[in-house]
Scaffold this active site. Structure first.
Site, PDB file in Angstrom:
ATOM      1  CB  CYS A  59      -0.980  -0.011   1.167  1.00 20.01           C
ATOM      2  SG  CYS A  59      -0.215   0.044   2.812  1.00 20.01           S
ATOM      3  CG  HIS A 112      -4.186  -0.275   4.390  1.00 20.20           C
ATOM      4  ND1 HIS A 112      -3.436  -1.161   3.665  1.00 20.20           N
ATOM      5  CD2 HIS A 112      -5.236   0.069   3.610  1.00 20.20           C
ATOM      6  CE1 HIS A 112      -4.011  -1.356   2.479  1.00 20.20           C
ATOM      7  NE2 HIS A 112      -5.108  -0.621   2.423  1.00 20.20           N
ATOM      8  CG  HIS A 127      -6.580  -0.058  -0.836  1.00 21.70           C
ATOM      9  ND1 HIS A 127      -6.770  -0.900   0.217  1.00 21.70           N
ATOM     10  CD2 HIS A 127      -7.719  -0.165  -1.582  1.00 21.70           C
ATOM     11  CE1 HIS A 127      -7.962  -1.482   0.133  1.00 21.70           C
ATOM     12  NE2 HIS A 127      -8.554  -1.035  -0.961  1.00 21.70           N
TER      13      HIS A 127
END
Length: 157
Positions: A59, A112, A127
């Site tokens: 990510c 994340h 992502h």
């Protein structure tokens, strides 16, 4: 005669200001489009921890590579990235903004990051996930809605 010259100068200054101001907006929008286009080119790439290529991407690697393309250097980790830029509310996000998540539900931990690609009718972001690689997701999905921590704007508008 002096009033006419003064009026002409004022009008010219306003026109020049608007030209420069609109060029900045245009340049920012072009930068955002470049970031989004590059990000989309990684759609479907498999997940790889530490990856930054079409052979595998994580990510933060996705975001780092895309922003580097417009000469913006970001920290390599999602936690580090979350310290850069201006904090914005989710209701104010625009294309090119970053969304940060705590997918492990660890208090205060950011692990994340996603890149906003659309805001209407819902917020979509690209992502890289460990299970599906680089994909688009929606903030309407409970998983992401419940994991959301903060949104940041790195490209100023």
């Amino acid at each position: 005669m002096n009033r006419r010259v003064l009026l002409l100068i004022v009008v010219c200054l306003v026109v020049i200001y608007r030209c420069f101001n609109s060029n900045d907006e245009s340049s920012e929008q072009e930068s955002i489009q470049k970031v989004l286009k590059l990000a989309d080119s990684f759609n479907g790439v498999t997940y790889k921890a530490g990856g930054t290529t079409k052979k595998g991407m994580d990510c933060s690697g996705l975001v780092t590579v895309c922003f580097k393309n417009i000469d913006i250097s970001l920290p390599r980790s999602s936690q580090g990235m979350s310290t850069v830029g201006d904090k914005i509310t989710l209701s104010k996000v625009e294309k090119g903004d970053l969304l940060f998540f705590n997918i492990d539900r660890l208090k205060g931990k950011i692990n994340h990051v996603g890149l906003v690609t659309a805001v209407k009718p819902e917020i979509l972001f690209i992502h890289s996930t460990t299970s599906k690689g680089v994909i688009y997701s929606s903030m309407e999905e409970n998983y992401w809605k419940n994991s959301f921590v903060i949104a940041k704007r790195v490209i100023t508008r």
